[in-house]
Motif scaffolding. Structure first.
Motif, PDB file in Angstrom:
ATOM      1  N   UNK A  12       0.814  -1.220   0.000  1.00  0.00           N
ATOM      2  CA  UNK A  12       0.000   0.000   0.000  1.00  0.00           C
ATOM      3  C   UNK A  12       0.845   1.267   0.000  1.00  0.00           C
ATOM      4  N   UNK A  13       1.864   1.314   0.867  1.00  0.00           N
ATOM      5  CA  UNK A  13       2.686   2.532   0.910  1.00  0.00           C
ATOM      6  C   UNK A  13       3.439   2.727  -0.397  1.00  0.00           C
ATOM      7  N   UNK A  18      -2.817   6.557   0.483  1.00  0.00           N
ATOM      8  CA  UNK A  18      -2.711   7.431   1.645  1.00  0.00           C
ATOM      9  C   UNK A  18      -3.469   6.839   2.827  1.00  0.00           C
ATOM     10  N   UNK A  19      -3.036   7.162   4.045  1.00  0.00           N
ATOM     11  CA  UNK A  19      -3.721   6.628   5.221  1.00  0.00           C
ATOM     12  C   UNK A  19      -5.133   7.201   5.339  1.00  0.00           C
ATOM     13  N   UNK A  20      -5.994   6.445   5.999  1.00  0.00           N
ATOM     14  CA  UNK A  20      -7.364   6.900   6.233  1.00  0.00           C
ATOM     15  C   UNK A  20      -7.356   8.074   7.216  1.00  0.00           C
ATOM     16  N   UNK A  21      -8.472   8.786   7.266  1.00  0.00           N
ATOM     17  CA  UNK A  21      -8.599   9.880   8.220  1.00  0.00           C
ATOM     18  C   UNK A  21      -8.443   9.343   9.645  1.00  0.00           C
ATOM     19  N   UNK A  22      -8.989   8.148   9.901  1.00  0.00           N
ATOM     20  CA  UNK A  22      -8.882   7.559  11.233  1.00  0.00           C
ATOM     21  C   UNK A  22      -7.426   7.276  11.598  1.00  0.00           C
ATOM     22  N   UNK A  23      -6.674   6.709  10.656  1.00  0.00           N
ATOM     23  CA  UNK A  23      -5.269   6.422  10.939  1.00  0.00           C
ATOM     24  C   UNK A  23      -4.486   7.718  11.139  1.00  0.00           C
ATOM     25  N   UNK A  24      -4.761   8.737  10.329  1.00  0.00           N
ATOM     26  CA  UNK A  24      -4.085  10.030  10.516  1.00  0.00           C
ATOM     27  C   UNK A  24      -4.395  10.587  11.908  1.00  0.00           C
ATOM     28  N   UNK A  25      -5.638  10.483  12.332  1.00  0.00           N
ATOM     29  CA  UNK A  25      -6.037  10.952  13.655  1.00  0.00           C
ATOM     30  C   UNK A  25      -5.327  10.154  14.748  1.00  0.00           C
ATOM     31  N   UNK A 100      -3.266  -0.229  12.237  1.00  0.00           N
ATOM     32  CA  UNK A 100      -3.705   0.230  10.918  1.00  0.00           C
ATOM     33  C   UNK A 100      -4.259  -0.948  10.140  1.00  0.00           C
ATOM     34  N   UNK A 101      -4.784  -0.641   8.971  1.00  0.00           N
ATOM     35  CA  UNK A 101      -5.283  -1.706   8.100  1.00  0.00           C
ATOM     36  C   UNK A 101      -4.099  -2.541   7.640  1.00  0.00           C
ATOM     37  N   UNK A 102      -4.227  -3.827   7.654  1.00  0.00           N
ATOM     38  CA  UNK A 102      -3.156  -4.698   7.186  1.00  0.00           C
ATOM     39  C   UNK A 102      -2.074  -4.876   8.225  1.00  0.00           C
ATOM     40  N   UNK A 103      -0.967  -5.416   7.774  1.00  0.00           N
ATOM     41  CA  UNK A 103       0.166  -5.691   8.651  1.00  0.00           C
ATOM     42  C   UNK A 103       1.174  -4.552   8.573  1.00  0.00           C
ATOM     43  N   UNK A 104       1.744  -4.220   9.694  1.00  0.00           N
ATOM     44  CA  UNK A 104       2.759  -3.174   9.767  1.00  0.00           C
ATOM     45  C   UNK A 104       3.972  -3.742  10.474  1.00  0.00           C
TER      46      UNK A 104
END
Length: 141
Positions: A12-13, A18-25, A100-104
């Motif tokens: 994804x990166x 781009x990250x979701x609004x929730x992830x940015x928050x 976040x969504x997916x694996x990090x």
């Protein structure tokens, strides 16, 4: 002790998602906690490697290689610099990274300090490095 928290790249990166609004928050809240604790030095997200370049040196000669780069698992998508008392404290901060969504994958690396270089880092070199850091701090736009 300074540590760099390296956020490894993923599909994804590298695709520029781009990250979701929730992830940015969530990231803002995490960064705010780091700042309030007095441990955050810097933190940035990086554009995909398609917008980057590598410079390889062979026998002292540079060769520029434009992205993208295929080894996604070896790339980074962002970083956070923290200053803490111990490796254990750094790990505790990393464990609080927002989900976040997916694996990090996060990698934690200690940053070299002047005293790590021993006698080779002479008083003259230390003075020169301090002057360069002070000058660089003034260059921030």
């Amino acid at each position: 002790m300074r540590f760099m928290i390296i956020r490894k790249a993923d599909a994804n990166t590298e695709a520029g998602v781009l990250p979701s609004q929730q992830l940015l928050s969530d990231m803002m809240q995490y960064n705010e906690e780091l700042v309030k604790a007095g441990v955050m030095l810097a933190g940035e997200g990086l554009h995909p490697s398609a917008k980057g370049a590598r410079v390889q040196f062979r026998d002292g000669k540079p060769t520029v290689i434009d992205g993208p780069f295929s080894e996604t698992k070896e790339l980074i998508a962002g970083f956070t610099m923290i200053q803490v008392r111990s490796r254990e404290e750094a790990i505790e901060w990393v464990k609080r990274w927002p989900p976040s969504d997916g694996d990090v994958t996060l990698e934690l690396r200690r940053v070299y300090e002047a005293e790590d270089f021993g006698e080779q880092f002479t008083p003259e070199l230390r003075k020169q490095e301090e002057a360069l850091r002070a000058q660089a701090a003034q260059n921030v736009v």
